[in-house]
Structure formats: C-alpha cells, structure tokens
Scaffold this motif. Structure first.
Motif, PDB file in Angstrom:
ATOM      1  N   ALA A   1      -9.470  13.018  10.489  1.00  0.00           N
ATOM      2  CA  ALA A   1     -10.176  13.288  11.736  1.00  0.00           C
ATOM      3  C   ALA A   1     -11.227  12.408  11.872  1.00  0.00           C
ATOM      4  CB  ALA A   1     -10.471  14.800  11.778  1.00  0.00           C
ATOM      5  N   GLU A   2     -11.623  11.919  13.039  1.00  0.00           N
ATOM      6  CA  GLU A   2     -13.055  11.213  13.153  1.00  0.00           C
ATOM      7  C   GLU A   2     -13.842  12.094  14.271  1.00  0.00           C
ATOM      8  OE1 GLU A   2     -14.231   8.219  12.129  1.00  0.00           O
ATOM      9  OE2 GLU A   2     -12.551   8.145  10.539  1.00  0.00           O
ATOM     10  N   ILE A   3     -15.207  11.808  14.215  1.00  0.00           N
ATOM     11  CA  ILE A   3     -16.167  12.406  15.154  1.00  0.00           C
ATOM     12  C   ILE A   3     -16.882  11.487  15.573  1.00  0.00           C
ATOM     13  CG2 ILE A   3     -15.905  14.877  13.784  1.00  0.00           C
ATOM     14  CD1 ILE A   3     -19.043  14.066  13.316  1.00  0.00           C
TER      15      ILE A   3
ATOM     16  N   ILE B   1      -7.418  16.009  -2.774  1.00  0.00           N
ATOM     17  CA  ILE B   1      -7.529  16.583  -1.240  1.00  0.00           C
ATOM     18  C   ILE B   1      -6.739  15.697  -0.498  1.00  0.00           C
ATOM     19  CG2 ILE B   1      -9.076  16.915   0.579  1.00  0.00           C
ATOM     20  CD1 ILE B   1     -11.291  17.570  -1.827  1.00  0.00           C
ATOM     21  N   TYR B   2      -5.789  16.192   0.313  1.00  0.00           N
ATOM     22  CA  TYR B   2      -5.176  15.245   1.284  1.00  0.00           C
ATOM     23  C   TYR B   2      -5.860  15.408   2.768  1.00  0.00           C
ATOM     24  CZ  TYR B   2      -1.690  15.103  -2.214  1.00  0.00           C
ATOM     25  OH  TYR B   2      -0.983  14.787  -3.430  1.00  0.00           O
ATOM     26  N   GLU B   3      -6.648  14.344   3.136  1.00  0.00           N
ATOM     27  CA  GLU B   3      -7.432  14.264   4.262  1.00  0.00           C
ATOM     28  C   GLU B   3      -6.447  13.949   5.657  1.00  0.00           C
ATOM     29  OE1 GLU B   3     -11.354  11.958   3.278  1.00  0.00           O
ATOM     30  OE2 GLU B   3      -9.772  11.068   2.098  1.00  0.00           O
ATOM     31  N   THR B   4      -7.062  14.709   6.564  1.00  0.00           N
ATOM     32  CA  THR B   4      -6.392  14.654   7.872  1.00  0.00           C
ATOM     33  C   THR B   4      -6.696  13.291   8.793  1.00  0.00           C
ATOM     34  OG1 THR B   4      -8.083  15.810   8.988  1.00  0.00           O
ATOM     35  CG2 THR B   4      -6.287  17.071   8.302  1.00  0.00           C
TER      36      THR B   4
ATOM     37  N   LEU C   1      -9.417  11.008  -2.763  1.00  0.00           N
ATOM     38  CA  LEU C   1     -10.489  12.105  -2.840  1.00  0.00           C
ATOM     39  C   LEU C   1      -9.846  13.235  -3.604  1.00  0.00           C
ATOM     40  CD1 LEU C   1     -13.269  12.900  -1.722  1.00  0.00           C
ATOM     41  CD2 LEU C   1     -12.152  13.999   0.223  1.00  0.00           C
TER      42      LEU C   1
END
Lengths: 213, 223
Positions: free
Chosen positions: B219-221, B214-217, B54
């Motif tokens: 995280a899930e919701i 972009i370095y994504e974390t 991303l």
C-alpha cells in the motif's frame, strides 16, 4: 528502563491525529501565544479521539518505504491505545499508571508510577496529546509556521544525545479543529517516520475496556 | 624438567582430544567433493534474492526481550540490514559483503558497543551468506539421514551448513568451536525468495533471535 528506552517509547506516542498539508507554502506564525491559547482551549474540550493511522517509515538513502497501519484511541485522562494491525500486529496501551505492550509472542507491563523514566515518559506523552509539549521550551527549540489550512510546528531537541537519534519532530495541526493532522520524526541521516491520521473522530464514546489488559 | 615434560604431555593430550572432538562431529560422513564458486549462491536464501525482505524480529538476550522489524535489501554485491522498532525508530543500519567486510552506518548509542555490533554483525553475515566463500569447503553426505552438508573452516572452529532435500537451500547452519557448538541458525520455508522464518541461537551466551517474515501489501500513501 534507561533513557534510551524512554525515548523509544516516548517517540512512539509523540504521534497524534491528522491530514498533512506539507506541500503548501508555510510562512512564520506571527501570533504564537494566540495559537497556544486556542490549542489549550481545544484540548480542554476534547474528551476522546479515535482515528486510523498510517505510518510510513522512509529509508531515504535506500529509496525504500515500510508502511504500516493501525488504530489510535485516546480517552481522558491518560488512556491511550496504539494498535498496529497491518502488516504486523503490535499493541501499546497506557492506562492507570501502567504501560502494556504486546506482539504475537510477548507481552510486557511496565509500572509508570514507580519508575522515574516512565513517569517522565507519561508526562511527555500527555504533553503531546494536550498540546503542552509546545510549552516545553527547556527540552525543545520550537519554530511555528502557518498556511491557509494549518499550523506547522518544528521541535528540535536540545539534548544532544536525543538529537543523535532524532534531529527534529514536525507536527502539522489542522486549522479547522486544531488537532494534529500529521507528524514527522526526522532521524539522523535524513530517514524519517511520517504518521498520517485518517477517519478522525473527536469525543465519541470509547469503552474503558479498550484500555484494559 | 620432569614437570615441563609432564605439562607438555598433558597439553598434547588435551589438543589431541579437542582435535578429535572437532573431527568426530558428523562422523561417518562421506566426502563428495569440493564446492564450486557457484554453490554458495545456489544454496543461500539471500544471495540470489534481488528484492527486499521484511521480518518481525524478536531478540532475547539475558532475560530481556526486544522486538522490532528487520529489513534486508541487496544493493549490488552487498546487503543492507536495518533493525527498527515497530514504531519506526531506527536501532541499527549495517552493510555486508561476501568477503566479510562489514560497515555500521548507524547504531543507537545504547547498543553501540564493539562486542554487541561484532556479535550482531557476525550473526547476520552468517545468516546472509551461509557458506564460507574461501574455496576450502567440502560437501559431505551425512551417514545417518543422508543429508548433504558443507563443512568449511571458520575462525576458531568450523562451520557446517545443511541443505534441505527438496529446496537445496540452507536448512541449518551450525558454527562449532573445539568442544561444542557456538551457535546455530535454523531456516524454515518452502522454495521462495526468502525463508519464512529463522531462529538463531547461541550456546555460549544467552542470545536468541527469532525472525518471522512479514508479507507486505504494498500500500502507498500520499502526503
């Protein structure tokens, strides 16, 4: 600014406050005027909203999600701050007849008053916050549902060009305080963006500086 | 007749000059042989990358700036690239393959013009695959700084692809016409699965695209 830009920016703001109850079975809402009246009464009482939000972009065909988080602030009249903080930074502010956007490299200011498109967009955004959007039956076909915990409204754009980008907008209202609990924008091809609001606070003090740029 | 001969002579002279201009670029380079079929995958950032990537994307075109997110995902032998706004709205969705087949799955109406999608498609194709996959490329060592690059024939000119000494990955890609460079892509990054940033610049049109990873974390919701 052309019509497409208007839709892009306007859609960014269609998103309001939050907690989805999508899995519970919904049945058609019998008393639609009653719901609208209650919503109007609630809107009149709300002077400010602050909330965290999570945006989940679902690329259905690719089985992928892009998740971003941020902070949403609203203060009457028409002061809006929509700030993405993770995993990228992006800020949108609407205040005093102007719209401001900023990312890591660029910032832009648009004059709402002198531009017909921005005027329309501002009307649209305000309509969402105040709940007036549900009265806009000229532009949207609406369907109303409810369950034990919330109301669910489906808005289908009547304009064909808009429908090419956005099949429908789904808004969930929390039954306890009638604030919008989540919002889903469904695009053509079934991809959708789900906004969920957390840690929502009504009528807390939000300094005007939050809306200056 | 004399006029015709004069025109013919002039045309030949122009052709000779154009030809020599193209040939003389990176003069002094020494050929080190033809590419093997594995080389493109070895040097391209994206060909061996099996995961999603991303980028924050900034596009400057004729004085206007647009920003958004660029999402890249390999699917089998192809790559899917989507451009969406920060607020989640899809702008375009394209699929690419190494044999230069390109499919536009979606493009917002305002951008859905043949010249725009073709330019974007060509740029993104070069960004993904770098080296022409047609077996005519040759590797050269550039005389002045000892950089290794691959020269390959391209439509309307040539393509030069330079490799980083430490990573072996593409560092710079230059697409050149008869007289001058048409566009260039710079890749920045250490030896990771994808470049940290890219800058794509056109010389004949006012178009610059900047990508920052972009370095994504992760995280899930839940709904």
């Amino acid at each position: 600014m052309n019509k497409i830009h208007f839709y892009i920016y306007a859609l960014a703001f269609l998103m309001m406050p939050v907690t989805s109850k999508a899995q519970e079975k919904m049945s058609p809402l019998a008393d639609i005027p009653g719901f609208r009246d209650k919503l109007e009464t609630m809107s009149a009482k709300v002077q400010s909203i602050s909330s965290d939000f999570i945006q989940e972009k679902n690329l259905v065909v690719l089985s992928e999600k892009i998740i971003s988080k941020g902070i949403f602030l609203f203060r009457k009249e028409n002061n809006i701050r929509w700030e993405y903080v993770d995993p990228y930074r992006y800020l949108i502010i609407i205040s005093n007849g102007k719209m401001y956007t900023r990312d890591d490299k660029n910032q832009k200011v648009f004059d709402i008053e002198t531009n017909k498109m921005f005027r329309e967009m501002n009307r649209f955004i305000s309509g969402c916050i105040q709940g007036d959007i549900l009265k806009n039956e000229e532009e949207y076909a609406t369907e109303y549902y409810e369950n034990s915990s919330g109301y669910f409204v489906k808005l289908i754009p009547r304009d064909e060009k808009m429908r090419q980008m956005l099949n429908e907008v789904q808004i969930w209202f929390d039954k306890a305080d009638l604030t919008v609990s989540s919002l889903r924008m469904v695009e053509s091809g079934e991809d959708y963006t789900l906004i969920t609001f957390k840690n929502k606070k009504l009528n807390n003090e939000i300094p005007l500086e939050k809306f200056s740029f | 007749m004399r006029s015709l001969l004069r025109n013919l002579a002039f045309s030949s002279l122009v052709l000779a000059i154009l030809s020599s201009c193209s040939e003389s670029l990176y003069k002094g380079s020494e050929s080190t042989g033809q590419l093997t079929s594995n080389d493109p995958a070895e040097h391209s950032w994206f060909l061996n990358n099996t995961g999603r990537t991303l980028y924050k994307c900034s596009v400057d075109v004729y004085g206007n700036n647009f920003s958004g997110l660029l999402f890249i995902k390999p699917i089998g032998e192809t790559h899917r690239i989507l451009f969406i706004t920060e607020t989640g709205l899809k702008i375009f969705d394209m699929e690419f393959s190494r044999n230069k087949e390109m499919k536009t799955w979606y493009c917002m109406e305002a951008l859905n013009r043949k010249t725009i999608t073709r330019t974007l498609g060509n740029d993104l194709y070069l960004m993904l695959y770098n080296i022409a996959d047609n077996g005519t490329a040759h590797t050269y060592t550039k005389a002045e700084d000892n950089r290794v690059f691959v020269r390959s024939e391209d439509i309307g000119g040539r393509r030069y692809c330079f490799f980083g000494r430490s990573t072996g990955k593409t560092e710079e890609l230059v697409k050149r016409g008869s007289l001058r460079n048409k566009m260039a892509i710079s890749f920045f990054g250490a030896d990771g699965p994808a470049p940290d940033s890219l800058k794509l610049e056109h010389n004949n049109i006012k178009l610059t695209i900047q990508l920052n990873r972009i370095y994504e974390t992760g995280a899930e919701i839940s709904e």
